[in-house]
Design an enzyme around this catalytic site. Structure first.
Site, short mmCIF file in Angstrom:
data_model
loop_
_atom_site.label_atom_id
_atom_site.label_comp_id
_atom_site.label_asym_id
_atom_site.label_seq_id
_atom_site.Cartn_x
_atom_site.Cartn_y
_atom_site.Cartn_z
N PHE A 1 -11.35 -6.53 14.58
CA PHE A 1 -10.29 -7.05 13.72
C PHE A 1 -9.96 -6.03 12.62
O PHE A 1 -10.85 -5.55 11.93
CB PHE A 1 -10.73 -8.38 13.09
CG PHE A 1 -9.70 -8.94 12.13
CD1 PHE A 1 -8.44 -9.31 12.58
CD2 PHE A 1 -10.00 -9.06 10.78
CE1 PHE A 1 -7.49 -9.80 11.70
CE2 PHE A 1 -9.06 -9.56 9.89
CZ PHE A 1 -7.80 -9.92 10.35
N GLN A 2 -8.71 -5.69 12.51
CA GLN A 2 -8.21 -4.71 11.53
C GLN A 2 -8.87 -3.34 11.65
O GLN A 2 -9.06 -2.65 10.66
CB GLN A 2 -8.34 -5.27 10.10
CG GLN A 2 -7.42 -6.47 9.88
CD GLN A 2 -7.29 -6.90 8.45
OE1 GLN A 2 -8.22 -6.75 7.66
NE2 GLN A 2 -6.14 -7.46 8.11
N MET B 1 24.40 8.33 1.40
CA MET B 1 24.35 9.69 1.93
C MET B 1 24.66 9.71 3.43
O MET B 1 25.33 10.62 3.93
CB MET B 1 22.97 10.33 1.67
CG MET B 1 22.89 11.77 2.05
SD MET B 1 24.15 12.78 1.24
CE MET B 1 23.26 13.39 -0.17
N GLU C 1 0.82 -1.21 0.00
CA GLU C 1 0.00 0.00 0.00
C GLU C 1 0.85 1.27 0.00
O GLU C 1 0.44 2.29 -0.54
CB GLU C 1 -0.97 0.01 1.19
CG GLU C 1 -2.09 -1.03 1.09
CD GLU C 1 -1.69 -2.39 1.61
OE1 GLU C 1 -0.50 -2.59 1.97
OE2 GLU C 1 -2.56 -3.28 1.69
N LYS D 1 -17.65 -0.16 6.38
CA LYS D 1 -18.08 -1.24 5.49
C LYS D 1 -19.60 -1.20 5.26
O LYS D 1 -20.08 -1.43 4.15
CB LYS D 1 -17.67 -2.56 6.13
CG LYS D 1 -17.43 -3.67 5.16
CD LYS D 1 -16.83 -4.89 5.83
CE LYS D 1 -16.96 -6.06 4.87
NZ LYS D 1 -16.37 -7.29 5.39
#
Ligand SMILES: Cc1ncc(C[n+]2csc(CCOP(=O)(O)OP(=O)(O)O)c2C)c(N)n1
Length: 587
Positions: A111-112, A471, A49, A161
């Site tokens: 959940f999540q 760097m 993502e 949802k």
């Protein structure tokens, strides 16, 4: 028409002109993915993502349109965070859509479940949690409006949802009404008049052209001002490509790794005209010593930028294109021959490009970048990563077309280049797009090679492989007693990794191979990757010491060019893979 929340999202996206969305599915967006095939929107399945957010950002930077990414709740949403912060810092118009657990579960540690609007509050221009389908059409309309107007930026819409599943008689609003959000677009005429007076009176003027020039689409107006009033231009990193770098009045990049003569011009100027630049510390160095003799005109669409880092003697707030159009007729045609001659003298004795004039058989990264420029004649979009490779790209590739360089400036996000380039190529399918990355940053989103193949994107990828987090190693060498702690980097055989994904891969170890392999890769009808195994301890010069004045730059230690040979001895598990780099001999 009666539509589900999921259908409303896609239908509204179509009406906003969205053609491509970058994302990864999951339980909380399953309704959205279920409805997707009914709409003329191409979904690019990313492998992470974070990469989806960078791709949407890259798409936005290359096209000027809003880039869209999508993720599920919980880890999908949190994976977007780095990409959103990257877009936020660089004012890139992105709309991120996330799924949220169903409304009855919110606040139950379901959940999540994660509070993504809370998490992204400081790194989005605005965000929304939608729990009722009735709110969706207006929220989407507002989100696109906010993302693309004023100072652009990312907007996140988190949709529960159950709101995706519920239905509604759909009507898309024609306009938004946001009393608290009315960006100033037209500059104050009195201040514009004063700006013209200051420009007309100046003897040693310098323009700083920043990313705002690109965002406002004001490249033509910038050039007109530069030529009419004969003002040299210093670019910020993201301002590169707002004026052709081969233009005689373009001094290139200023700041920490800018050209010494560009910085000197700023330090000697009697007028600095900052156009769409936020005076980042990488540009100004120590603020107390920045442009000490100059009056400063600061033009920006965001009033919060005025006086934030550097005092402004004359602020002008508004859309840069509008302001320059109003300013130009008030500016008298003039020239500053003494001032320009002086800068050219500094330019002539400047050592910054001497490295390319030196005889060396060593494979130095600056040479690689310059050869890509020669081979492509600059007619490409380069998406650079972060670190030394980014600075060498900025110094040695001479950009001449708008939106020709795409890079993470504000956040400096390693791993940006490959996924952002996927977005760039999706938005600009006819352009040749080059990725330029270090071996460290490239490994941060290397999985996106799979997306490149699945989407059949003809990206050309150059890795400047120095076997270090270069760097940081440079800072350790110069300012931390040469102690290379946590910077030697073991990489894979990048050519083989590319081959494993089905992408032709090449390894270049000799200088003589650089041009032939670049040409070979450009002739390939599809993606290709080149691993340039460059000298390990080369540094980016010149350099302003952290916290120092931009008038006081470290130059390459010996005027006679010498490649910094590696004193570094391989530790077990550190440095480049000795088997794949025969020159790694602990010199
Ligand atoms: C995500 C992230 N982590 C850490 C850093 C700090 N950092 C800046 S440059 C750099 C080294 C980059 O190494 P590499 O990608 O190999 O490029 P090089 O500098 O060698 O060209 C690091 C670790 C960063 N900018 N971004």
């Amino acid at each position: 028409m009666k539509l589900s929340g999921a259908q409303i999202v896609w239908e509204s996206l179509v009406r906003e002109g969205v053609e491509v969305v970058f994302g990864i599915s999951g339980g909380a967006v399953i309704h959205l993915y279920h409805a997707l095939p009914e709409y003329p929107i191409h979904h690019v399945l990313m492998r992470h993502e974070q990469a989806a957010a960078h791709a949407a950002d890259g798409y936005a930077r290359a096209t000027g349109k809003v880039g869209v990414c999508m993720a599920t709740s919980g880890p999908g949403a949190t994976n977007l965070v780095t990409g959103l912060a990257t877009a936020y810092m660089d004012s890139s118009p992105v709309v991120a859509i996330t799924g949220q657990v169903a409304t009855p579960f919110i606040g139950k540690d379901a959940f999540q479940e994660v509070d993504i609007t809370g998490i992204t509050l400081p790194i989005t221009k605005h965000n929304y949690l939608v729990t009722e389908v009735e709110a969706l059409p207006m929220v989407i309309k507002e989100a696109f409006h906010i993302a693309r107007t004023g100072r652009p930026g990312p907007v996140l819409i988190d949709i529960a949802k159950d709101a995706q599943a519920a239905t509604l008689e759909y009507e898309y609003p024609q306009e938004v009404n946001l009393p608290g959000y009315r960006p100033t677009l037209i500059g104050n005429p009195r201040q514009i008049k004063q700006a013209a007076q200051l420009i007309n009176q100046a003897e040693r003027p310098v323009i700083i052209a920043g990313h705002g020039v690109t965002l406002a689409g004001a490249e033509a107006e910038l050039r007109e001002l530069v030529e009419k009033a004969h003002i040299p231009v210093v670019n910020t990193l993201l301002g590169i490509s707002t004026i052709p770098e081969t233009h005689p009045l373009c001094l290139g990049m200023g700041g920490m790794h800018g050209e010494a003569y560009a910085n000197k011009a700023l330090q000697e100027a009697d007028l600095v005209v900052a156009l769409g630049s936020r005076f980042d510390d990488r540009l100004t160095g120590s603020v107390s010593t920045f442009a000490p003799h100059a009056r400063i005109i600061h033009v920006d669409v965001d009033p919060a930028e005025i006086g934030k880092n550097v005092r402004a003697d004359l602020p002008v707030v508004g859309d840069l294109k509008n302001i320059l159009q109003a300013l130009l007729p008030l500016v008298e045609p003039t020239s500053h021959p003494d001032w320009i001659n002086k800068i050219d003298e500094w330019r002539a004795v400047s050592a910054e490009h001497d490295i390319l004039r030196q005889e060396t058989d060593d494979l130095i990264p600056q040479y690689v970048v310059r050869q890509i420029w020669h081979a492509t004649k600059g007619h490409v979009i380069v998406v650079s990563d972060v670190g030394q490779n980014q600075m060498w790209e900025a110094q040695y590739f001479l950009h001449h077309k708008p939106r020709g360089l795409i890079s993470s400036g504000g956040l400096g996000t390693m791993g940006f280049a490959l996924p952002a380039a996927i977005g760039v190529q999706m938005g600009k399918p006819k352009e040749m797009v080059w990725v330029s990355a270090g071996d460290g940053g490239f490994q941060m989103n290397i999985q996106e090679l799979a997306t490149v193949v699945q989407e059949k994107l003809p990206l050309k990828i150059a890795i400047l492989n120095n076997g270090f987090l270069g760097m940081v190693r440079q800072w350790q060498q110069l300012f931390f007693e040469g102690r290379y702690s946590g910077t030697p980097l073991l990489g894979p055989d990048f050519a083989k990794v590319a081959e494993a994904y089905g992408i032709p891969g090449f390894t270049v170890r000799e200088k003589s191979q650089v041009v032939p392999v670049i040409e070979q890769v450009m002739a390939i009808d599809g993606p290709a990757l080149i691993d340039f195994v460059v000298v390990q301890e080369e540094n980016v010069y010149p350099m302003v010491k952290p916290g120092g004045s931009i008038g006081d730059m470290l130059q390459r230690p010996n005027s006679k060019f010498k490649v910094q040979s590696s004193k570094f001895k391989a530790q077990k598990g550190g440095g480049r893979d000795e088997a794949h780099d025969s020159r790694f001999d602990g010199r």
